[in-house]
Design a protein around this motif. Sequence first.
Motif, PDB file in Angstrom:
ATOM      1  N   GLU A 153       0.719  -1.251   0.122  1.00 37.26           N
ATOM      2  CA  GLU A 153       0.101   0.061   0.044  1.00 37.26           C
ATOM      3  C   GLU A 153       0.731   1.320  -0.043  1.00 37.26           C
ATOM      4  N   ILE A 154       2.086   1.252   0.199  1.00 38.11           N
ATOM      5  CA  ILE A 154       2.964   2.532   0.390  1.00 38.11           C
ATOM      6  C   ILE A 154       2.837   3.322  -0.942  1.00 38.11           C
ATOM      7  N   GLY A 155       3.081   2.692  -1.945  1.00 35.97           N
ATOM      8  CA  GLY A 155       3.108   3.265  -3.443  1.00 35.97           C
ATOM      9  C   GLY A 155       2.057   4.489  -3.567  1.00 35.97           C
ATOM     10  N   ASP A 156       0.827   3.883  -3.470  1.00 34.88           N
ATOM     11  CA  ASP A 156      -0.247   4.939  -3.485  1.00 34.88           C
ATOM     12  C   ASP A 156      -0.365   5.981  -2.512  1.00 34.88           C
ATOM     13  N   THR A 157      -0.011   5.625  -1.218  1.00 39.94           N
ATOM     14  CA  THR A 157       0.283   6.643   0.002  1.00 39.94           C
ATOM     15  C   THR A 157       1.208   7.823  -0.544  1.00 39.94           C
ATOM     16  N   VAL A 158       2.309   7.462  -0.898  1.00 39.95           N
ATOM     17  CA  VAL A 158       3.444   8.283  -1.460  1.00 39.95           C
ATOM     18  C   VAL A 158       3.085   9.178  -2.526  1.00 39.95           C
ATOM     19  N   ARG A 159       2.434   8.719  -3.585  1.00 45.73           N
ATOM     20  CA  ARG A 159       2.031   9.341  -4.601  1.00 45.73           C
ATOM     21  C   ARG A 159       0.837  10.409  -4.293  1.00 45.73           C
ATOM     22  N   GLY A 160      -0.071   9.935  -3.230  1.00 41.23           N
ATOM     23  CA  GLY A 160      -1.234  10.798  -2.986  1.00 41.23           C
ATOM     24  C   GLY A 160      -0.557  11.982  -2.104  1.00 41.23           C
ATOM     25  N   VAL A 161       0.537  11.712  -1.199  1.00 40.40           N
ATOM     26  CA  VAL A 161       1.003  12.861  -0.494  1.00 40.40           C
ATOM     27  C   VAL A 161       1.669  13.932  -1.370  1.00 40.40           C
ATOM     28  N   ARG A 162       2.568  13.435  -2.568  1.00 39.67           N
ATOM     29  CA  ARG A 162       3.269  14.148  -3.125  1.00 39.67           C
ATOM     30  C   ARG A 162       2.215  15.095  -4.195  1.00 39.67           C
ATOM     31  N   ALA A 163       1.138  14.512  -4.327  1.00 36.03           N
ATOM     32  CA  ALA A 163       0.201  15.139  -5.172  1.00 36.03           C
ATOM     33  C   ALA A 163      -0.470  16.482  -4.549  1.00 36.03           C
ATOM     34  N   ILE A 164      -0.387  16.361  -3.101  1.00 34.16           N
ATOM     35  CA  ILE A 164      -0.943  17.414  -2.230  1.00 34.16           C
ATOM     36  C   ILE A 164      -0.047  18.521  -2.336  1.00 34.16           C
ATOM     37  N   GLY A 165       1.126  18.363  -2.440  1.00 31.62           N
ATOM     38  CA  GLY A 165       1.966  19.226  -2.516  1.00 31.62           C
ATOM     39  C   GLY A 165       2.703  19.954  -1.261  1.00 31.62           C
ATOM     40  N   CYS A 166       2.186  19.458  -0.264  1.00 36.94           N
ATOM     41  CA  CYS A 166       2.642  20.252   1.191  1.00 36.94           C
ATOM     42  C   CYS A 166       4.055  19.784   1.508  1.00 36.94           C
ATOM     43  N   ARG A 214       6.015  20.137   3.998  1.00 38.35           N
ATOM     44  CA  ARG A 214       6.316  19.295   5.205  1.00 38.35           C
ATOM     45  C   ARG A 214       5.948  17.839   4.910  1.00 38.35           C
ATOM     46  N   CYS A 215       4.774  17.588   4.555  1.00 38.37           N
ATOM     47  CA  CYS A 215       4.401  16.078   4.487  1.00 38.37           C
ATOM     48  C   CYS A 215       5.306  15.445   3.208  1.00 38.37           C
ATOM     49  N   CYS A 216       5.753  16.110   2.375  1.00 37.33           N
ATOM     50  CA  CYS A 216       6.441  15.486   1.343  1.00 37.33           C
ATOM     51  C   CYS A 216       7.904  15.091   1.673  1.00 37.33           C
ATOM     52  N   SER A 217       8.207  16.041   2.682  1.00 38.42           N
ATOM     53  CA  SER A 217       9.676  15.974   3.026  1.00 38.42           C
ATOM     54  C   SER A 217      10.167  14.456   3.490  1.00 38.42           C
ATOM     55  N   ASN A 218      10.949  13.683   2.992  1.00 37.40           N
ATOM     56  CA  ASN A 218      11.239  12.273   3.368  1.00 37.40           C
ATOM     57  C   ASN A 218       9.875  11.245   3.492  1.00 37.40           C
ATOM     58  N   ILE A 219       8.783  11.413   2.555  1.00 39.10           N
ATOM     59  CA  ILE A 219       7.626  10.735   2.781  1.00 39.10           C
ATOM     60  C   ILE A 219       8.084   9.312   2.427  1.00 39.10           C
ATOM     61  N   LEU A 220       8.894   9.108   1.151  1.00 38.48           N
ATOM     62  CA  LEU A 220       9.249   7.820   0.923  1.00 38.48           C
ATOM     63  C   LEU A 220       9.908   7.087   2.234  1.00 38.48           C
ATOM     64  N   VAL A 221      10.922   7.647   2.660  1.00 36.92           N
ATOM     65  CA  VAL A 221      11.583   6.924   3.800  1.00 36.92           C
ATOM     66  C   VAL A 221      10.712   6.708   5.019  1.00 36.92           C
ATOM     67  N   ASN A 222      10.092   7.828   5.346  1.00 40.34           N
ATOM     68  CA  ASN A 222       9.275   7.663   6.580  1.00 40.34           C
ATOM     69  C   ASN A 222       8.170   6.602   6.486  1.00 40.34           C
ATOM     70  N   MET A 223       7.343   6.494   5.143  1.00 40.56           N
ATOM     71  CA  MET A 223       6.454   5.646   4.994  1.00 40.56           C
ATOM     72  C   MET A 223       6.863   4.132   4.890  1.00 40.56           C
ATOM     73  N   THR A 224       8.030   4.040   4.253  1.00 40.68           N
ATOM     74  CA  THR A 224       8.715   2.692   4.206  1.00 40.68           C
ATOM     75  C   THR A 224       9.062   1.981   5.678  1.00 40.68           C
ATOM     76  N   GLY A 225       9.762   3.043   6.168  1.00 43.11           N
ATOM     77  CA  GLY A 225       9.967   2.781   7.796  1.00 43.11           C
ATOM     78  C   GLY A 225       8.922   2.220   8.542  1.00 43.11           C
ATOM     79  N   PHE A 226       7.650   3.089   8.357  1.00 40.88           N
ATOM     80  CA  PHE A 226       6.690   2.849   9.299  1.00 40.88           C
ATOM     81  C   PHE A 226       5.685   1.428   8.807  1.00 40.88           C
ATOM     82  N   ALA A 227       5.744   1.423   7.383  1.00 39.81           N
ATOM     83  CA  ALA A 227       5.238   0.073   6.751  1.00 39.81           C
ATOM     84  C   ALA A 227       5.835  -1.250   7.173  1.00 39.81           C
ATOM     85  N   GLU A 228       7.194  -1.173   7.411  1.00 40.94           N
ATOM     86  CA  GLU A 228       8.110  -2.199   7.712  1.00 40.94           C
ATOM     87  C   GLU A 228       7.720  -2.617   9.050  1.00 40.94           C
ATOM     88  N   LEU A 229       7.516  -1.465   9.940  1.00 46.69           N
ATOM     89  CA  LEU A 229       7.080  -1.686  11.338  1.00 46.69           C
ATOM     90  C   LEU A 229       5.816  -2.420  11.253  1.00 46.69           C
TER      91      LEU A 229
END
Length: 335
Positions: free
Chosen positions: A258-271, A273-288
């Motif tokens: 499910e990570i890919g869709d979330t990362v693309r959605g956040v980047r589409a928002i354009g924020c 703060r949220c876009c900063s390190n979103i791939l690293v953050n979401m990957t780390g959380f999804a692995e947890l």
Amino acid sequence: MQRKLLMAVAPPFLHTKADIIFRSSDGVDFRVITLFLKLASSSFDSIIEQAAQSNQIKGDLPVVPVVENHRVLDIWLRFCYPSTLAEDPPLHEFEDIIPVLEAARKYSLKLLEHKVRQALKSHMEKEPLRCFVIAMRAQLDIEVTLAAKYTLRQSLIPESVPEIDLITAKQLLTLLTYHQRCSKSLQSLGADLSWIISSYPNVNATEYQWIISGSCGCESSGRFLLNGQRPLKWWSDYMEKSLVSLYDKPSGHTVLAEIGDTVRGVRAIGCSRCCSNILVNMTGFAELFSRKVDTLTAKVHLDVLTLTTGWIKRGGKKKKKKCGNSQNYSAYKLA
């Protein structure tokens, strides 16, 4: 037809130094050097001795009829030969696994049995149900459990597979019940998020705060609360979507997908703060999240003893075998 089958015999089974012929069940003759068979397994000693005393002769060589067809015979003979004469054949086809495994057991070819089991494992990610059925038919307890865990990556009601008739309705029901119990074991994940809090003991830590709303203009959500704080809506959407998917596919692999869709959605928002390190953050959380899912499902018992009680061919005969090892393999982890 006979001529076509004879063409199937390839080097090294046309060697002039062969001293015995193994004849397949479909009438194909393999000229074999007995030294290699004797080195591969002592079980061939008596077979070769009996052949020398029999009246079945072709030319000046004794003939040993075997129950394996020419394809299976070719596979296990190649495993007996040194690699300088014959490379180990790949076991890509499901239809080869059970007959080759039965031959390996019958002739005490331990290395071949190990390679067959490894070949079965290599298919599990893409076709876990077929591997599960074959592993049960072959009485492979560890592979049964491992394949069952891989089936958690698929829907509760799987598509039919060609080998499905090899198992009983009761055995299939046991697998489906296991799948359902794994789904139920994950129901608390959305209701109690303490497992997330305990993984981030410092609530002010940077790695935790990217989930919490308030530092940017993005929408928050009251669907979940993390230590009394409202998370960002896009993170809540990821969690909600993942929890729904886990009910159908209760595997840690599901939340990683499910990570890919979330990362693309956040980047589409354009924020920013949220876009900063979103791939690293979401990957780390999804692995947890994935590890937590697999930890919970590992506690669900699969009754391997019940599943693998049945019929299997041994030495060319059918014997009813009850697995003598009632060990719970539920803790066996995916490779």
